[in-house]
Design a protein around this motif. Structure first.
Motif, PDB file in Angstrom:
ATOM      1  N   CYS A 143     -39.255  -9.063 -11.297  1.00 33.25           N
ATOM      2  CA  CYS A 143     -40.238  -9.920 -10.725  1.00 33.25           C
ATOM      3  C   CYS A 143     -41.265  -8.950 -10.312  1.00 33.25           C
ATOM      4  CB  CYS A 143     -39.589 -10.701  -9.689  1.00 33.25           C
ATOM      5  SG  CYS A 143     -40.979 -11.690  -8.692  1.00 33.25           S
ATOM      6  N   HIS A 145     -43.443  -9.603  -8.090  1.00 38.72           N
ATOM      7  CA  HIS A 145     -43.447  -9.673  -6.601  1.00 38.72           C
ATOM      8  C   HIS A 145     -42.435  -9.350  -5.743  1.00 38.72           C
ATOM      9  CE1 HIS A 145     -47.262 -12.246  -7.380  1.00 38.72           C
ATOM     10  NE2 HIS A 145     -46.433 -12.704  -8.861  1.00 38.72           N
ATOM     11  N   CYS A 146     -41.355  -9.643  -6.095  1.00 39.87           N
ATOM     12  CA  CYS A 146     -40.236  -9.256  -5.170  1.00 39.87           C
ATOM     13  C   CYS A 146     -39.214  -8.199  -5.765  1.00 39.87           C
ATOM     14  CB  CYS A 146     -39.216 -10.552  -4.884  1.00 39.87           C
ATOM     15  SG  CYS A 146     -38.357 -11.077  -6.147  1.00 39.87           S
ATOM     16  N   SER A 148     -36.889  -8.372  -7.792  1.00 40.94           N
ATOM     17  CA  SER A 148     -35.432  -8.689  -8.216  1.00 40.94           C
ATOM     18  C   SER A 148     -35.367  -8.494  -9.811  1.00 40.94           C
ATOM     19  CB  SER A 148     -34.959  -9.826  -7.443  1.00 40.94           C
ATOM     20  OG  SER A 148     -35.909 -10.986  -7.862  1.00 40.94           O
ATOM     21  N   CYS A 155     -35.666 -15.387  -9.155  1.00 43.21           N
ATOM     22  CA  CYS A 155     -36.059 -15.104  -8.001  1.00 43.21           C
ATOM     23  C   CYS A 155     -36.533 -16.372  -7.449  1.00 43.21           C
ATOM     24  CB  CYS A 155     -36.793 -14.042  -7.639  1.00 43.21           C
ATOM     25  SG  CYS A 155     -38.195 -14.335  -8.334  1.00 43.21           S
ATOM     26  N   CYS A 157     -39.606 -16.616  -5.897  1.00 39.17           N
ATOM     27  CA  CYS A 157     -40.949 -16.626  -5.620  1.00 39.17           C
ATOM     28  C   CYS A 157     -41.667 -17.085  -7.094  1.00 39.17           C
ATOM     29  CB  CYS A 157     -41.520 -15.464  -5.197  1.00 39.17           C
ATOM     30  SG  CYS A 157     -40.741 -13.796  -6.036  1.00 39.17           S
TER      31      CYS A 157
END
Ligand SMILES: [Zn+2]
Ligand SMILES: [Zn+2]
Length: 178
Positions: A143, A145-146, A148, A155, A157
């Motif tokens: 991801c 953004h995060c 993961s 995830c 998000c």
């Protein structure tokens, strides 16, 4: 090391011999990274004495641990490589460097009774490796953004995700408004 005892074969012009090897190889250096083999590497080869050279032909198979370019997880890359190389027996001590003379004669010099094909097998394997190593063709990666691993699970998000191309447009429209 992938070695074959060719003491007898070397003296028998026109003869060939079959070899089956199963050996552990040290980790491989690929583009500055170290990749370890998962288990032993197997080779099935026929070595023929053509009179002038020893011709080794066959197949080498094994598994190499690679890091996925997308999700950064380690995965097993299984390979089966056709192998063909020509070895030129030279008297001991006369051996040139591993690359020396290779271009001119297209055969690899070797001396002694042990034919070691490890360098040629490893070179062939490095050339055969995919440009992008993927744990699976449809690996969704991480991801943005995060961070993961989306291959393991979604995830939280997901809803906030903005395609980077749209965020550029958004900036453009925001600026226009000013
Ligand atoms: Zn992956
Ligand atoms: Zn996320």
């Amino acid at each position: 090391m992938l070695q074959m005892d060719v003491a007898r074969l070397k003296r028998l012009s026109g003869e060939s011999a079959r070899f089956e090897l199963l050996v552990d190889l040290p980790p491989l250096e690929v583009q500055g990274e170290t990749a370890s083999f998962c288990g032993p590497v197997s080779a099935r080869l026929v070595v023929s004495n053509t009179g002038a050279v020893l011709l080794a032909q066959g197949e080498v198979a094994g598994k190499l641990g690679l890091t996925c370019d997308r999700c950064l997880e380690l995965f097993e890359y299984a390979f089966v490589l056709p192998f063909e190389e020509t070895y030129r027996p030279v008297p001991g001590g006369e051996e040139t460097g591993p690359e020396g003379g290779r271009e001119e004669t297209e055969s690899v010099p070797f001396s002694g009774d042990l034919l070691d094909i490890t360098p040629e097998v490893l070179n062939g394997l490095i050339l055969a490796l995919p440009m992008k190593a993927l744990c699976r063709d449809d690996c969704p990666g991480l991801c943005p953004h995060c961070g993961s691993n989306l291959g393991v699970g979604q995830c939280s998000c997901e809803s906030e995700k903005i395609d980077p191309r749209f965020s550029v447009l958004k900036d453009f429209f925001d600026k226009k408004k000013e």
